[in-house]
Motif scaffolding. Structure first.
Motif, PDB file in Angstrom:
ATOM      1  N   GLY A  50       0.818  -1.201   0.000  1.00 57.52           N
ATOM      2  CA  GLY A  50       0.000   0.000   0.000  1.00 57.52           C
ATOM      3  C   GLY A  50       0.857   1.259   0.000  1.00 57.52           C
ATOM      4  N   LEU A  51       1.936   1.235   0.780  1.00 57.71           N
ATOM      5  CA  LEU A  51       2.858   2.366   0.810  1.00 57.71           C
ATOM      6  C   LEU A  51       3.552   2.535  -0.536  1.00 57.71           C
ATOM      7  CD1 LEU A  51       4.267   4.589   2.444  1.00 57.71           C
ATOM      8  CD2 LEU A  51       5.935   2.857   3.186  1.00 57.71           C
ATOM      9  N   ALA A  52       3.929   1.416  -1.156  1.00 63.18           N
ATOM     10  CA  ALA A  52       4.596   1.476  -2.462  1.00 63.18           C
ATOM     11  C   ALA A  52       3.676   2.090  -3.514  1.00 63.18           C
ATOM     12  CB  ALA A  52       5.028   0.068  -2.885  1.00 63.18           C
ATOM     13  N   GLU A  53       2.409   1.730  -3.475  1.00 59.65           N
ATOM     14  CA  GLU A  53       1.454   2.293  -4.441  1.00 59.65           C
ATOM     15  C   GLU A  53       1.276   3.794  -4.208  1.00 59.65           C
ATOM     16  OE1 GLU A  53      -3.143   1.591  -6.019  1.00 59.65           O
ATOM     17  OE2 GLU A  53      -2.227   0.189  -4.586  1.00 59.65           O
ATOM     18  N   SER A  54       1.219   4.169  -2.949  1.00 57.85           N
ATOM     19  CA  SER A  54       1.085   5.592  -2.632  1.00 57.85           C
ATOM     20  C   SER A  54       2.323   6.372  -3.076  1.00 57.85           C
ATOM     21  CB  SER A  54       0.855   5.773  -1.130  1.00 57.85           C
ATOM     22  OG  SER A  54      -0.367   5.183  -0.723  1.00 57.85           O
ATOM     23  N   LEU A  55       3.467   5.760  -2.933  1.00 57.32           N
ATOM     24  CA  LEU A  55       4.708   6.397  -3.381  1.00 57.32           C
ATOM     25  C   LEU A  55       4.683   6.630  -4.881  1.00 57.32           C
ATOM     26  CD1 LEU A  55       7.627   7.369  -2.907  1.00 57.32           C
ATOM     27  CD2 LEU A  55       8.360   4.973  -3.080  1.00 57.32           C
ATOM     28  N   GLU A  56       4.221   5.641  -5.645  1.00 54.10           N
ATOM     29  CA  GLU A  56       4.152   5.806  -7.100  1.00 54.10           C
ATOM     30  C   GLU A  56       3.219   6.941  -7.496  1.00 54.10           C
ATOM     31  OE1 GLU A  56       6.094   4.315  -9.265  1.00 54.10           O
ATOM     32  OE2 GLU A  56       7.039   3.155  -7.666  1.00 54.10           O
ATOM     33  N   HIS A  57       2.178   7.149  -6.704  1.00 51.37           N
ATOM     34  CA  HIS A  57       1.216   8.210  -7.003  1.00 51.37           C
ATOM     35  C   HIS A  57       1.628   9.544  -6.398  1.00 51.37           C
ATOM     36  CE1 HIS A  57      -1.725   4.727  -7.607  1.00 51.37           C
ATOM     37  NE2 HIS A  57      -1.634   5.331  -8.778  1.00 51.37           N
ATOM     38  N   GLY A  58       2.721   9.562  -5.647  1.00 49.68           N
ATOM     39  CA  GLY A  58       3.176  10.806  -5.050  1.00 49.68           C
ATOM     40  C   GLY A  58       2.295  11.304  -3.929  1.00 49.68           C
ATOM     41  N   SER A  59       1.567  10.408  -3.280  1.00 47.99           N
ATOM     42  CA  SER A  59       0.605  10.821  -2.257  1.00 47.99           C
ATOM     43  C   SER A  59       1.113  10.627  -0.833  1.00 47.99           C
ATOM     44  CB  SER A  59      -0.711  10.056  -2.446  1.00 47.99           C
ATOM     45  OG  SER A  59      -0.496   8.651  -2.380  1.00 47.99           O
ATOM     46  N   VAL A  60       2.381  10.296  -0.671  1.00 43.77           N
ATOM     47  CA  VAL A  60       2.991  10.196   0.655  1.00 43.77           C
ATOM     48  C   VAL A  60       4.301  10.980   0.635  1.00 43.77           C
ATOM     49  CG1 VAL A  60       1.973   7.966   1.263  1.00 43.77           C
ATOM     50  CG2 VAL A  60       4.150   8.038   0.014  1.00 43.77           C
ATOM     51  N   PRO A  61       4.771  11.421   1.798  1.00 34.05           N
ATOM     52  CA  PRO A  61       6.064  12.114   1.829  1.00 34.05           C
ATOM     53  C   PRO A  61       7.163  11.234   1.237  1.00 34.05           C
ATOM     54  CG  PRO A  61       4.920  12.361   3.924  1.00 34.05           C
ATOM     55  CD  PRO A  61       4.139  11.356   3.132  1.00 34.05           C
ATOM     56  N   ARG A  62       8.012  11.848   0.431  1.00 37.19           N
ATOM     57  CA  ARG A  62       9.058  11.079  -0.229  1.00 37.19           C
ATOM     58  C   ARG A  62      10.353  11.874  -0.252  1.00 37.19           C
ATOM     59  NH1 ARG A  62       7.540  11.326  -6.734  1.00 37.19           N
ATOM     60  NH2 ARG A  62       7.944  13.559  -6.981  1.00 37.19           N
ATOM     61  N   GLU A  63      11.438  11.148  -0.399  1.00 35.44           N
ATOM     62  CA  GLU A  63      12.756  11.767  -0.508  1.00 35.44           C
ATOM     63  C   GLU A  63      13.516  11.077  -1.633  1.00 35.44           C
ATOM     64  OE1 GLU A  63      14.956  12.459   3.200  1.00 35.44           O
ATOM     65  OE2 GLU A  63      13.204  11.656   4.253  1.00 35.44           O
ATOM     66  N   ARG A  64      14.523  11.768  -2.138  1.00 38.87           N
ATOM     67  CA  ARG A  64      15.358  11.194  -3.188  1.00 38.87           C
ATOM     68  C   ARG A  64      16.104   9.966  -2.664  1.00 38.87           C
ATOM     69  NH1 ARG A  64      14.828  11.697  -8.625  1.00 38.87           N
ATOM     70  NH2 ARG A  64      14.315  13.848  -9.184  1.00 38.87           N
ATOM     71  N   PHE A  65      16.110   8.902  -3.466  1.00 32.86           N
ATOM     72  CA  PHE A  65      16.829   7.690  -3.094  1.00 32.86           C
ATOM     73  C   PHE A  65      18.227   7.745  -3.682  1.00 32.86           C
ATOM     74  CE2 PHE A  65      17.958   3.165  -4.014  1.00 32.86           C
ATOM     75  CZ  PHE A  65      18.100   2.754  -2.690  1.00 32.86           C
ATOM     76  N   HIS A  66      19.217   7.633  -2.819  1.00 31.77           N
ATOM     77  CA  HIS A  66      20.611   7.627  -3.234  1.00 31.77           C
ATOM     78  C   HIS A  66      21.218   6.272  -2.884  1.00 31.77           C
ATOM     79  CE1 HIS A  66      20.453  11.888  -4.119  1.00 31.77           C
ATOM     80  NE2 HIS A  66      19.962  12.117  -2.914  1.00 31.77           N
ATOM     81  N   GLU A  67      21.708   5.568  -3.893  1.00 32.94           N
ATOM     82  CA  GLU A  67      22.218   4.221  -3.664  1.00 32.94           C
ATOM     83  C   GLU A  67      23.409   4.202  -2.716  1.00 32.94           C
ATOM     84  OE1 GLU A  67      22.795   2.146  -7.361  1.00 32.94           O
ATOM     85  OE2 GLU A  67      20.821   2.728  -8.121  1.00 32.94           O
ATOM     86  N   HIS A  68      24.166   5.288  -2.668  1.00 31.85           N
ATOM     87  CA  HIS A  68      25.304   5.352  -1.757  1.00 31.85           C
ATOM     88  C   HIS A  68      24.859   5.344  -0.294  1.00 31.85           C
ATOM     89  CE1 HIS A  68      27.411   6.623  -5.426  1.00 31.85           C
ATOM     90  NE2 HIS A  68      28.506   6.210  -4.823  1.00 31.85           N
ATOM     91  N   SER A  69      23.600   5.717  -0.049  1.00 31.83           N
ATOM     92  CA  SER A  69      23.094   5.754   1.327  1.00 31.83           C
ATOM     93  C   SER A  69      22.519   4.411   1.767  1.00 31.83           C
ATOM     94  CB  SER A  69      22.007   6.832   1.451  1.00 31.83           C
ATOM     95  OG  SER A  69      22.522   8.112   1.127  1.00 31.83           O
ATOM     96  N   ALA A  70      22.483   3.452   0.844  1.00 31.93           N
ATOM     97  CA  ALA A  70      21.864   2.163   1.139  1.00 31.93           C
ATOM     98  C   ALA A  70      22.884   1.157   1.659  1.00 31.93           C
ATOM     99  CB  ALA A  70      21.189   1.605  -0.115  1.00 31.93           C
ATOM    100  N   ALA A  71      22.470   0.420   2.668  1.00 27.02           N
ATOM    101  CA  ALA A  71      23.187  -0.781   3.079  1.00 27.02           C
ATOM    102  C   ALA A  71      22.709  -1.916   2.185  1.00 27.02           C
ATOM    103  CB  ALA A  71      22.901  -1.086   4.544  1.00 27.02           C
ATOM    104  N   SER A  72      23.299  -3.091   2.316  1.00 24.77           N
ATOM    105  CA  SER A  72      22.671  -4.249   1.690  1.00 24.77           C
ATOM    106  C   SER A  72      21.268  -4.389   2.282  1.00 24.77           C
ATOM    107  CB  SER A  72      23.496  -5.509   1.951  1.00 24.77           C
ATOM    108  OG  SER A  72      24.640  -5.540   1.115  1.00 24.77           O
TER     109      SER A  72
END
Length: 334
Positions: A50-72
């Motif tokens: 449900g959160l993923a669908e809302s993210l695709e529609h831009g209806s929830v707070p979002r931030e830029r995803f940076h791969e360097h900030s990701a752990a495995s």
């Protein structure tokens, strides 16, 4: 659905990532970590979708995803069981060591239990204390399971797959022969592995079918293409079979990671395949390159990894969009 763990603490912070990998939404109100979500998957999955669908529609707070900030995706795991589903690879590396391959390897999967107390992040450097150890990359596909009962069938194994991701299973090739000669398996020769920035549910993958992932696994070394093998081709044992093999005498807990082993395609003539520059699909590790060089020229020419080298592993979809994000690691002197 695409999930990631942002760096922070031992187990990271769970986020949902947009399909184009551009944005993320915090998922800590559903589960603080990916492991926590896997522990209660049947409830958490619906909320995360449900959160993923809302993210695709831009209806929830979002931030830029940076791969360097990701752990495995799982910065550490209860279980890391890596297979050798590509028997062509096993045959080649054993040939390089002068070891015969039993016929049973074509019918009975190989799996070793790797260290899972800590994985490298997808953009973390590979620490190398001694270049004489023969450091190698290994481009693989891996899956994350839910709970798997002891004695599970292949079909139960397939049904237990929650997420799919890529892996760089780092190997120290020159330490392997002495360890295997003790008949007790890998340990020092298998340092920390790294996984892709994002783990993806199987339904999101156009190339996922019957426990295999099709597409081109792009492996680069210092910006030059090394391999473009297809993980679905020449995969002797699919992931359902690997999971069932691992669960023959024990149950697997939610959050177990099962790897495919180094992706390896034969040549059209059934031989070891050719480099990309010669019209082949290349190789997903340096050990295969060196073995082929030995077969064709009498000795290996390509060196193992050294400080300053850069490894990149990635898969793209039909529109050339990155599916899992990229594993990109510098080799550094430890």
């Amino acid at each position: 659905m695409k999930l990631a763990s942002l760096k922070g603490g031992r187990d990271g912070r769970l986020v949902v990532v947009s399909k184009d990998l551009a944005w993320f939404a915090d998922a800590s109100h559903i589960a603080p970590t990916l492991q926590a979500a896997l522990d209660r998957w049947y409830a958490a999955e619906a909320e995360l979708r449900g959160l993923a669908e809302s993210l695709e529609h831009g209806s929830v707070p979002r931030e830029r995803f940076h791969e360097h900030s990701a752990a495995s995706p799982l910065p550490r795991a209860y279980q890391w069981a890596d297979g050798s589903a590509y028997v062509n690879h096993v045959q080649l590396v054993r040939q390089a060591r002068g070891a015969e391959m039993p016929d049973s390897f074509w019918t009975d999967p190989l799996i070793y239990q790797g260290g899972s107390d800590g994985f490298l992040g997808p953009r973390d450097p590979i620490p190398l204390a001694d270049e004489a150890w023969g450091c190698d990359l290994e481009g693989e596909v891996a899956v994350v399971t839910g709970d798997v009962p002891m004695g599970a069938s292949r079909e139960q194994g397939l049904a237990a797959i929650r997420l799919v991701m890529l892996c760089n299973d780092v190997s120290l090739r020159n330490l392997i022969p002495n360890e295997l000669a003790k008949s007790f398996g890998f340990f020092q020769s298998k340092p920390a592995s790294a996984f892709s920035p994002v783990a993806v549910t199987p339904d999101e993958l156009d190339g996922w079918q019957d426990g295999k992932l099709s597409g081109a696994l792009a492996v680069e070394l210092n910006g030059q293409p090394l391999g473009m093998a297809d993980p679905a081709i020449d995969m002797t044992f699919d992931f359902g079979t690997l999971i069932a093999h691992a669960a023959k005498t024990r149950s697997l807990g939610a959050g177990s990671i099962v790897g495919s082993g180094t992706v390896s395609n034969r040549g059209p003539d059934g031989g070891p395949g050719k480099p990309i520059r010669d019209g082949g699909v290349g190789y997903s590790c340096l050990a295969e390159v060196r073995t082929v060089e030995t077969i064709t020229g009498g000795e290996p020419q390509t060196p193992f990894l050294k400080a300053g080298d850069v490894v990149r592993i990635e898969m793209r979809d039909a529109r050339r969009h990155s599916i899992f994000g990229a594993i990109e690691q510098d080799v550094v002197a430890a």
